[in-house]
Motif scaffolding. Structure first.
Motif, PDB file in Angstrom:
ATOM      1  N   LYS A  11       2.276  -1.198  13.578  1.00  0.00           N
ATOM      2  CA  LYS A  11       1.200  -0.203  13.512  1.00  0.00           C
ATOM      3  C   LYS A  11      -0.143  -0.840  13.846  1.00  0.00           C
ATOM      4  CE  LYS A  11      -0.742   3.286  10.383  1.00  0.00           C
ATOM      5  NZ  LYS A  11      -0.710   3.838   8.996  1.00  0.00           N
ATOM      6  N   SER A  46      -7.029   2.544   6.225  1.00  0.00           N
ATOM      7  CA  SER A  46      -5.659   2.050   6.096  1.00  0.00           C
ATOM      8  C   SER A  46      -5.650   0.534   5.908  1.00  0.00           C
ATOM      9  CB  SER A  46      -4.853   2.414   7.338  1.00  0.00           C
ATOM     10  OG  SER A  46      -5.329   1.679   8.458  1.00  0.00           O
ATOM     11  N   ASN A  47      -4.525   0.012   5.473  1.00  0.00           N
ATOM     12  CA  ASN A  47      -4.381  -1.436   5.345  1.00  0.00           C
ATOM     13  C   ASN A  47      -4.560  -2.124   6.688  1.00  0.00           C
ATOM     14  OD1 ASN A  47      -3.915  -1.154   2.646  1.00  0.00           O
ATOM     15  ND2 ASN A  47      -1.794  -1.827   2.688  1.00  0.00           N
ATOM     16  N   GLU A  48      -4.094  -1.483   7.751  1.00  0.00           N
ATOM     17  CA  GLU A  48      -4.197  -2.084   9.083  1.00  0.00           C
ATOM     18  C   GLU A  48      -5.657  -2.169   9.518  1.00  0.00           C
ATOM     19  OE1 GLU A  48      -0.370  -1.170   8.059  1.00  0.00           O
ATOM     20  OE2 GLU A  48      -1.941   0.367   8.263  1.00  0.00           O
TER      21      GLU A  48
END
Length: 380
Positions: A182, A263-265
Motif C-alpha cells: 500500500k 493512515s500508517n502509510e
C-alpha cells in the motif's frame, strides 16, 4: 498453561495495541490478556492467552459505553475468582470511580498484587480535576510503573507515596505498522501532496491538541517571518485537530495542513522525510510519537517535561526547550533553519542512535516488568 498473571487494557487498539504487543511478547511468563475487541496489531506468542472483552468503544453514547465497560469488568471478575492470578497489571483506567471500587473489592477478596502503569500522572487535559480520586487509586496499588524519573518524582510528591511503590520502566520503541504494498502504491500521491524537495522539513504528526502544544507551534510560525517567509523550510501538520485553531497558518506557502486522521502509510512516509520532529508538549509523561521518531532516527525538538529529554541525555539526538516558552521555541526553530549541517550530523550519528535505541529496547523492558510481577523489583 498456568496463566499466572493477568494483563488488562481496555484501550488496546491503534498505537496502544502496538505497545501491548511489544511488551507482552517480551515477558517470559504465562499471561491472560484482557483486551479490546478492536485489537488491531499482530498476534502475540503462545505464552499469552488473549481474551477480547472490551467493546465499549463501539457504543453510541456515554451511558452505553459505561454500561458496556462495567459489564466487561464483571466478566473479568469471575476470571479472577476462578484463576487466582498472582498479579494483575492494569494499563488504562477509563471509568475511574468504578475502577477504584472494582479494584478495592479485588484487593479485599483475593489479595492479588495490583500493578498499574501510570502512562500519565493524571489524565491529560484535565487539570487537577482527578487529583482527589487518584489519591485513593494510587495507594491501592502494590506497584505503580511510570516511564520517566520526572514522572516518578511528580507521583511521589503529589500523592505522598512511599518511594518503593513507584518503579521507573521506560516506554519502548514503537515502529509504524505499514502495509509495504500500500505504501508503494500511494507514494506518488504523497509526493504530489507534500512539496518536500530541497526543503528542511519540520513535522508534527498525529492528533493535534493543546497539551501537545500544537496551538503554540501555530502561533510561533504565524508570527515569525524568518520561518513563514522562508521557502527553504516546510512545516507539516498532519493529523486530526482537536480544539486547535490553525487558520492563521493557511495563508503561508511553506505550511501543509491535513486536518484528518492519517493512515500508517502516510505517517511513515512523512516521518521518514522529516528533518526535525516537533514535540512542544505542555503535559506528558512519555510520548509514543517521540519513540516512533527515535525508531526511524529522526532528530527531535522537545520540551523539558516528563521523559521527553531523557533520550537526549543518552545521546545528542535533538534539542530541548522549556514548556510553554514561545520565545525559546521561536529562537530554536530559527536556529535550526540556519544550521542544517547540525541536523544532518545528528542524523548520521549511528553510534548515538544505537545507544538510545538500546535503552528503549523491549527485551530489557519485558525483563524489568516481569521482576515487578514477581515482586523482585527492589533494585529498579
Amino acid at each position: 498453561m498456568s496463566n499466572r498473571y493477568f494483563y488488562i487494557d481496555p484501550e488496546s487498539y491503534a498505537n496502544l495495541s502496538a505497545y501491548d504487543y511489544n511488551l507482552l511478547s517480551n515477558i517470559d511468563a504465562d499471561i491472560v490478556y484482557f483486551c479490546s475487541t478492536l485489537y488491531d496489531y499482530k498476534p502475540i506468542g503462545a505464552h499469552v492467552t488473549s481474551i477480547p472483552i472490551f467493546s465499549y468503544n463501539k457504543k453510541k453514547n456515554n451511558l452505553q459505553k459505561g454500561l458496556s465497560y462495567i459489564k466487561s469488568y464483571l466478566k473479568i471478575f469471575f476470571f479472577i475468582l476462578r484463576m487466582k492470578p498472582e498479579a494483575i497489571h492494569i494499563q488504562w483506567l477509563r471509568l475511574q470511580t468504578f475502577d477504584l471500587c472494582f479494584y478495592q473489592i479485588v484487593s479485599w477478596l483475593t489479595h492479588t498484587r495490583l500493578i498499574l502503569t501510570a502512562h500519565n500522572v493524571l489524565p491529560l487535559d484535565t487539570g487537577t480535576r482527578y487529583v482527589k480520586l487518584y489519591r485513593l487509586i494510587y495507594p491501592l496499588m502494590d506497584r505503580i510503573i511510570t516511564h520517566s524519573k520526572n514522572s516518578r518524582r511528580e507521583l511521589l510528591e503529589l500523592f505522598d507515596l512511599p518511594p518503593e511503590k513507584v518503579i521507573v520502566i521506560p516506554h519502548g520503541l514503537l515502529k509504524v505498522n505499514v502495509d509495504t504494498e500500500k505504501l508503494k502504491n500511494e507514494t506518488g500521491d504523497f509526493q504530489r501532496l507534500y512539496p518536500l524537495h530541497n526543503r528542511l522539513v519540520f513535522s508534527s504528526l498525529g492528533f493535534q491538541t493543546t497539551y501537545k502544544g500544537a496551538d503554540l507551534l501555530a502561533k510561533v510560525w504565524a508570527t515569525t517571518p524568518e520561518l513563514n517567509q522562508n521557502p527553504g523550510c516546510l512545516l507539516i501538520i498532519a493529523g486530526k485537530c482537536l480544539n486547535v485553531d490553525f487558520s492563521s497558518l493557511q495563508v503561508y506557502e511553506n505550511v501543509v495542513l491535513q486536518n484528518r486522521r492519517i493512515s500508517n502509510e502516510e505517517l511513515y512516509y512523512l516521518l521518514t522525510h522529516t528533518d526535525v520532529y516537533l514535540l512542544p508538549y505542555r503535559q506528558i509523561s512519555q510520548s509514543g510519537a517521540m519513540l516512533t521518531a527515535i525508531t526511524e532516527k529522526i532528530p527531535l525538538l522537545v520540551t523539558n517535561i516528563g521523559g521527553l529529554t531523557e533520550p537526549l541525555a543518552i545521546s545528542r539526538i535533538g534539542w530541548s526547550i522549556d514548556p510553554e516558552n514561545e520565545q525559546q521555541l521561536r529562537e530554536m526553530l530559527i536556529y535550526l533553519v540556519n544550521h542544517p549541517d547540525e541536523i544532518a550530523s545528528i542524523k548520521r550519528d549511528q553510534e548515538g542512535w544505537d545507544r538510545v535505541q538500546k535503552y528503549y529496547g523491549w527485551e530489557q523492558i519485558g525483563k524489568l516488568t516481569l521482576q515487578v510481577y514477581r515482586n523482585n523489583d527492589t533494585t529498579l
